[in-house]
Design a protein around this motif. Structure first.
Motif, mmCIF file in Angstrom:
data_model
loop_
_atom_site.group_PDB
_atom_site.id
_atom_site.type_symbol
_atom_site.label_atom_id
_atom_site.label_comp_id
_atom_site.label_asym_id
_atom_site.label_seq_id
_atom_site.Cartn_x
_atom_site.Cartn_y
_atom_site.Cartn_z
ATOM 1 N N ASP A 11 0.796 -1.228 0.000
ATOM 2 C CA ASP A 11 0.000 0.000 0.000
ATOM 3 C C ASP A 11 0.828 1.279 0.000
ATOM 4 O O ASP A 11 0.366 2.326 0.471
ATOM 5 N N ASP A 16 6.723 -0.372 2.536
ATOM 6 C CA ASP A 16 6.248 -1.255 1.466
ATOM 7 C C ASP A 16 7.255 -1.360 0.329
ATOM 8 O O ASP A 16 7.433 -2.426 -0.264
ATOM 9 N N THR A 127 1.032 -6.295 2.566
ATOM 10 C CA THR A 127 1.639 -5.380 3.542
ATOM 11 C C THR A 127 0.825 -4.098 3.689
ATOM 12 O O THR A 127 1.341 -3.069 4.107
ATOM 13 N N GLY A 128 -0.448 -4.183 3.331
ATOM 14 C CA GLY A 128 -1.371 -3.069 3.534
ATOM 15 C C GLY A 128 -2.722 -3.644 3.947
ATOM 16 O O GLY A 128 -2.814 -4.821 4.323
ATOM 17 N N ASP A 245 6.454 -4.006 7.522
ATOM 18 C CA ASP A 245 6.253 -4.758 6.278
ATOM 19 C C ASP A 245 7.470 -5.620 5.933
ATOM 20 O O ASP A 245 7.332 -6.712 5.376
#
Ligand SMILES: [Ca+2]
Length: 307
Positions: A11, A16, A127-128, A245
């Motif tokens: 994201d 990220d 990772t979002g 992340d």
């Protein structure tokens, strides 16, 4: 060695890009594409920066797709503007053109297509927020069986969340941002049978980005990827920054340095605890990364980025 098929959904935060840079170094992984979810970023620079990073690392056959989902509680502008800064770093702007393709489909449709066409189940590295995943599952429920597991940075089990009261007054401090952005979608994913391995704040709180480590990246500045990683971390060093992340993503390359623990949990979607990942007896079973060999993790990322 047989490679593990992975589709990434990030994201657009600083972390990220770093997670992407780590994933691209893993020899045991075949990355089928990257979807960018418009949460912790402004989407155009986030997509652009992602494609430039893939170019820099020499993998410009890997497609990038822009998800058009919307969340419920937006990330603060101060966090999101990092995507503009990263997209303008000199090392990512040496060329006139970006070679890494931007697919014409939306990120959610691309996710459906990649999963439908994959010869075997695919690991989703998320990772979002889980919004794009939830929408893809809604559009094509049959893809559930093509998802081997979801490895996710998100949640706070037995520690406070990171959505601060100063930013969000109607909140009791229990929510983690990736859940809080869209707790309804997280709850939808919780209803599936998919194996979930999450990297919660309980673990990431113990793995800070230290000045010493960023300076070690500087010692490797002749390696472009280490140089870029060090620049990204230099941007965030004044904040309390942790390996969120990146710690979640490193699990795909070095699972042996982690210990997992099973919990029964529920996602709270309404009220002052909206976005909380609550431990509840009889709740949805998930695996959480519980412990990590921190020194092994630090050496791993330093070594992987030495290129
Ligand atoms: Ca993120």
């Amino acid at each position: 060695m047989k490679k593990q098929l992975v589709l990434m959904d990030h994201d657009g935060g600083v972390d990220d890009y770093l997670a992407t840079m780590l994933l691209l170094t893993m020899e045991n992984i075949e990355l089928l594409g990257i979807v960018v979810t418009p949460a912790d970023c402004y989407i155009q620079p986030a997509v652009s920066a992602t494609r430039k990073i893939i170019d820099l690392m020499g993998f410009s056959h890997i497609p990038v797709a822009e998800s058009t989902v919307r969340g419920i509680n937006p990330f603060p502008r101060l966090y999101r503007r990092d995507s503009l800064i990263i997209d303008h770093l000199p090392i990512l702007n040496q060329n006139d053109f970006i070679n890494t393709p931007l697919v014409a489909q939306t990120g959610q449709d691309f996710m459906v297509k990649v999963l439908q066409e994959a010869p075997e189940p695919v690991t989703l590295m998320v990772t979002g927020p889980l919004t794009t995943v939830a929408l893809a599952l809604e559009k094509a429920p049959e893809i559930e069986k093509k998802i081997a597991k979801i490895v996710w940075m998100g949640g706070a089990l037995n520690v406070p969340g990171n959505v601060e009261k100063g930013i969000e007054p109607i909140q009791d401090g229990s929510a983690e941002w990736n859940v809080y952005w869209d707790a309804v979608s997280a709850a939808k994913v919780w209803k599936t049978q998919i194996e979930i391995i999450m990297c919660p704040l309980d673990l990431t709180n113990n793995v800070p980005v230290t000045s010493e480590l960023v300076q070690k990246m500087g010692k490797q500045y002749n390696y472009p990827i280490s140089n870029l990683a060090g620049q990204c971390y230099a941007l965030v060093i004044p904040q309390d920054y942790y390996f969120w992340d990146v710690l979640a993503t490193a699990y795909l390359g070095k699972p042996e340095i982690y210990e997992l623990r099973e919990w029964e949990t529920e996602i709270i979607t309404h009220g002052v605890s909206q976005g909380r990942t609550k431990v509840v007896a009889g709740g949805r079973k998930i695996q959480a990364m519980d412990k990590v060999d921190k020194d092994a993790f630090y050496s791993y990322i330093l070594q992987q980025w030495r290129r």
